[in-house]
Structure formats: structure tokens, C-alpha cells
Design an enzyme around this catalytic site. Structure first.
Site, PDB file in Angstrom:
ATOM      1  N   ASN A   7      89.685   5.851  28.448  1.00 51.14           N
ATOM      2  CA  ASN A   7      90.638   6.930  28.704  1.00 51.14           C
ATOM      3  C   ASN A   7      92.033   6.294  28.665  1.00 51.14           C
ATOM      4  OD1 ASN A   7      92.206   8.974  29.705  1.00 51.14           O
ATOM      5  ND2 ASN A   7      90.993   9.333  31.556  1.00 51.14           N
ATOM      6  N   ARG A  91      88.307   9.562  25.493  1.00 51.00           N
ATOM      7  CA  ARG A  91      88.803  10.846  25.978  1.00 51.00           C
ATOM      8  C   ARG A  91      90.071  11.154  25.188  1.00 51.00           C
ATOM      9  NH1 ARG A  91      91.961  12.465  31.459  1.00 51.00           N
ATOM     10  NH2 ARG A  91      91.915  14.679  31.058  1.00 51.00           N
ATOM     11  N   HIS A 180      91.132  19.942  30.773  1.00 46.60           N
ATOM     12  CA  HIS A 180      90.014  19.649  31.689  1.00 46.60           C
ATOM     13  C   HIS A 180      88.688  20.216  31.167  1.00 46.60           C
ATOM     14  CE1 HIS A 180      92.981  19.622  35.348  1.00 46.60           C
ATOM     15  NE2 HIS A 180      92.755  18.379  34.944  1.00 46.60           N
ATOM     16  N   HIS A 208      88.664  23.322  39.038  1.00 52.08           N
ATOM     17  CA  HIS A 208      88.850  21.858  39.020  1.00 52.08           C
ATOM     18  C   HIS A 208      90.167  21.581  39.743  1.00 52.08           C
ATOM     19  CE1 HIS A 208      88.808  17.791  36.965  1.00 52.08           C
ATOM     20  NE2 HIS A 208      90.058  17.886  37.362  1.00 52.08           N
ATOM     21  N   ARG A 241     103.059  19.669  40.044  1.00 47.51           N
ATOM     22  CA  ARG A 241     103.412  20.691  39.045  1.00 47.51           C
ATOM     23  C   ARG A 241     103.414  22.081  39.674  1.00 47.51           C
ATOM     24  NH1 ARG A 241      98.919  18.942  34.813  1.00 47.51           N
ATOM     25  NH2 ARG A 241      98.875  16.861  35.703  1.00 47.51           N
ATOM     26  N   GLU A 384      83.528  13.227  34.342  1.00 51.25           N
ATOM     27  CA  GLU A 384      83.984  13.374  32.957  1.00 51.25           C
ATOM     28  C   GLU A 384      83.516  12.197  32.097  1.00 51.25           C
ATOM     29  OE1 GLU A 384      87.800  14.331  34.862  1.00 51.25           O
ATOM     30  OE2 GLU A 384      88.204  15.511  33.079  1.00 51.25           O
TER      31      GLU A 384
END
Ligand code: ADP
Length: 404
Positions: A7, A91, A180, A208, A241, A384
């Protein structure tokens, strides 16, 4: 088959190395401060032995070389030689509309990722750097791309289009993409498996909730709507965010408040959410403990976080005209009974009833709704990396069967 999952972010490379025969994690870790003289490797073996080493990491290629050296390290490694790495799963954040599923990385795939850089300027370049470095350091080892956006390519136009001129979509590909996806797919499939019900028969909402948070409506095994949009800024309240705001705010901040475009972007992405609202921290654990000490700003931030989430659950139940299963996952979803309770205890309108004791039990994977709840509410830890490794192993097995 041993699969290395990579990743690659802008300044870090996270990795997990898995033996896919029994889905066993062999080791994992990360290289941080990529691009700097004072980089850091943190590595953990399957027995829990840890190695931390400061070292210069001037590029993604150097970071991956460090990871490969560690995998074959006598003391901390998992294999004797690099030939025991049979495949690499990357990823990839943005596959745009081109990638509806995971795939073998070819020149055409790399060219498409290159084309999509304007859609994910922060994410796709490091992903590409990681792919190129892994190809160079592991020649002949097949590489697969698993895209965060892929699961959401099933969304219908009424869910993915914004109410702006259609030409903006046709010319500039401005639309909701969602992120996601690997996590939403993994936990929703797992929910069906645990319940012993066909995935295709269920209406599922997956929440999530991590540092970045998103929620997805999954009808009959397909993502039909999701809260993140053209970028991962839209939707739920997150650590730093803002999620949904009036888009005219950006105009007002620039034109009337004299902020630069970069300052506005920073404010909405890095200074907002739990951090901005509480003035304390982006971390839900800090918010909850401050709230317990009577901090009013933390309480308000918590309430806004949960309220937005509840609103989306209601909206997605309406969007699917029904709801069978609600799943909580990721850092907050898995570990915060307080958030789950604040959200679910006010969703009686959907027939949701949560058992307080089950909600607070330390079991990781569990059903927290009461037997008479109309909706099954579950907590399912996301994984993941395992999902990426599974897709990679499947693609490589199919390729070998086909004689590739
Ligand atoms: P990322 O999006 O970076 O992968 P994670 O899924 O690991 O994030 O989630 C990280 C967040 O999970 C932390 O910022 C913290 O807010 C939250 N979290 C972790 N443990 C707890 C806990 N016990 N209670 C409440 N929140 C928690």
C-alpha cells in the site's frame, strides 16, 4: 502461494506478507518518511517480534528494497529467498471508470493509471511508483492492482451523477467515484457469510469509520450508493475532513474572507472534522475521554459525527427501499460502543434495536442487535490487506489455469 500486499502512499509504504494456502499472515510493517534521509522501518513477525530501524529512504524504490531485504532477513524475515514471493498485490486508490474489478497489472493498466492521475493526484503517482519499483526488484513476479473505487462501479447514474451540467461528466469525468471499496465489499460479504444468507438477497449498509469514513448502500451484492464522491472529502464527518458542506463556502472563503485556494483546501481536508469541531483532536478516543470529563466542544463534535451518520443510514435505507443488515467497521466502527449506541438507539424508525450488553462486549466480530430487531446490526473487523491478497491469489490462479 505467498502474496506481498503493498500500500504505497505519498510518504509511506505499508506491507503485509501472507501465505494464502491457509490465509496466514507471515509478517507486516511499514516504511515511513519516504523521500527523507531520516526514514523509519517498523516490522513485525508472525510471532510478534518487532524490529524498528532508522535509515535513509530517498524513494519508493528504496522503501520497497528495504521491505524485500527484511522479508528475507535471517532473524526477522519470513522466507529464505525472494523466489518465495509468488505475487504482489497493490492497493490502488483510483481506478476511475475503467476498472470494475481487480486485475493483473499490464502496460495497458499502467497507462490507464497514468491517465487517471488528474483524478487522484495525491494517490495514483505513489501507487504507480510502487508498481514500477516492485516490477524492477521482483522481475517476473506477477503484480495485481486492487482498486478502492472498483466496488462502486456498479452505482447507477442517479447515484453517481452530480446535479451539475452533464457536460462536466462527459468532458471532465466529474462524478461520484467512492472509495474504501475493498473494505465495504469485504465486510458486506462477511456479513452474509456469518448470517448464512445469500449475498445477492440482502440489502446491506456498511459504515467504514476510521480516520477517513464512508458509508455504502449494497443492494443484492452491488454498491448502489456511497458517501465519498469525486474525492474522499464528501460525505460523513471524519477525523480532519468536513464531509458534506455547502460548496459555495469555498467561494465565500476565497472571495470574501481572502483565503487562498490552498488554504481552503487545507482547512476542509486537514483542519476540519472531529479535529476542527473539538479544537482538541482528530481521534475519537480523545473526543470520548474529553466528553467524559465534561468538555462541551468534544460532546458537540461527537454529536455532529453521529447525527450525520444516522442521517445517511436513513437515506440509504430509503434509497434501497429496505434494510436487512447494518455493519460497523474500521477503527471507530469496530471499537466505539458509544458511537454505535448513539447512532442506533435513535433508529427505531427503521426497526433497529441494539442490545446494550452485546454492543459493549469485547468480542471483535459480533451481532449487536436484539433477536426482534428488524435489521441485523453487526460489528465486523475489516481486513483490506487480506481482501487484496485474496483477489491477487485468485487472479494468479486463474491466469495459471489459462496457461498464462
Ligand atoms: P485509517 O482510516 O487511518 O485506516 P483506522 O481504521 O485505523 O484509520 O481508525 C483510526 C481511528 O479509530 C482513530 O483515529 C480513532 O479515532 C478510532 N479508534 C480506535 N480505537 C478506538 C476506540 N477504542 N474507541 C474509539 N475510537 C477508536
Amino acid at each position: 502461494m505467498n502474496v506481498l500486499v503493498l500500500n504505497c502512499g505519498s510518504s509511506s509504504v505499508k506491507y503485509q506478507f501472507l501465505d494464502m494456502k491457509n490465509e496466514v499472515l507471515l509478517c507486516k510493517g511499514q516504511v515511513e518518511r519516504v523521500g527523507m534521509e531520516d526514514g523509519m522501518l517498523s516490522h513485525q513477525t508472525h510471532t510478534g517480534a518487532k524490529k524498528r530501524q532508522a535509515l535513509p529512504v530517498k524513494s519508493h524504490a528504496v522503501a520497497i528494497k528495504i521491505i524485500l531485504d527484511t522479508l528475507v532477513d535471517e532473524e526477522y524475515g519470513a522466507v529464505r529467498s525472494l523466489s518465495e514471493i509468488h505475487a504482489v498485490g497493490h492497493r490502488v486508490v483510483h481506478g476511475a471508470e475503467e476498472f470494475a474489478g481487480s486485475m493483473l497489472i499490464t502496460d495497458a493498466v499502467k497507462a490507464a493509471l497514468e491517465r487517471n492521475i488528474p483524478l487522484a493526484p495525491l494517490h495514483n503517482p505513489p501507487n504507480l511508483l510502487g508498481i514500477r519499483a516492485a516490477e524492477e526488484l521482483l522481475p517476473g513476479v506477477p503484480q495485481c492492482g486492487v482498486f478502492d473505487t472498483a466496488f462502486h462501479t456498479t452505482m447507477p447514474p442517479h447515484a453517481f451523477l452530480y446535479a451539475i451540467p452533464y457536460s462536466m461528466y462527459k468532458k471532465h469525468r466529474i462524478r461520484r467515484y467512492g472509495f474504501h471499496g475493498t473494505s465495504h465489499k469485504y465486510v458486506s460479504e462477511r456479513a452474509a457469510e456469518i448470517l448464512g444468507r445469500p449475498y445477492g438477497d440482502l440489502k446491506i449498509i456498511t459504515a467504514h469509520l476510521g480516520n477517513g469514513s464512508s458509508i455504502t448502500a449494497i443492494d443484492g451484492g452491488k454498491s448502489v450508493d456511497t458517501s465519498m464522491g469525486y474525492t474522499p472529502l464528501e460525505g460523513l464527518v471524519m477525523g480532519t475532513r468536513c464531509g458534506d458542506v455547502d460548496p459555495a463556502l469555498t467561494y465565500h472563503m476565497v472571495v470574501d474572507l481572502g483565503m487562498t485556494v490552498k488554504e481552503v483546501n487545507d482547512l476542509l481536508n486537514k483542519q476540519s472534522g472531529l479535529k476542527g469541531m473539538s479544537g482538541l483532536s482528530h481521534d475519537m478516543r480523545d473526543i470520548e475521554s474529553a466528553m467524559a470529563e465534561g468538555n462541551e466542544d468534544a460532546r458537540r463534535a461527537f454529536e455532529i459525527f453521529c447525527y450525520r451518520l444516522r442521517k445517511y443510514i436513513g437515506a440509504y435505507a430509503a434509497a434501497m427501499d429496505g434494510l436487512d443488515v447494518l455493519v460497523f467497521t474500521a477503527g471507530i466502527g469496530e471499537n466505539s460502543p458509544a458511537v454505535r449506541w448513539a447512532v442506533c438507539s435513535k433508529l427505531g424508525v427503521l426497526g433497529i434495536k441494539v442490545d446494550k450488553e452485546k454492543n459493549e462486549s469485547p468480542v471483535k466480530e459480533k451481532i449487536i442487535s436484539t433477536p426482534d430487531s428488524r435489521v441485523v446490526v453487526m460489528v465486523i473487523p475489516t481486513n483490506e490487506e487480506l481482501a487484496i491478497a485474496r483477489d491477487t491469489a485468485r487472479i494468479i490462479t486463474e491466469m495459471r489455469k489459462a496457461g498464462g
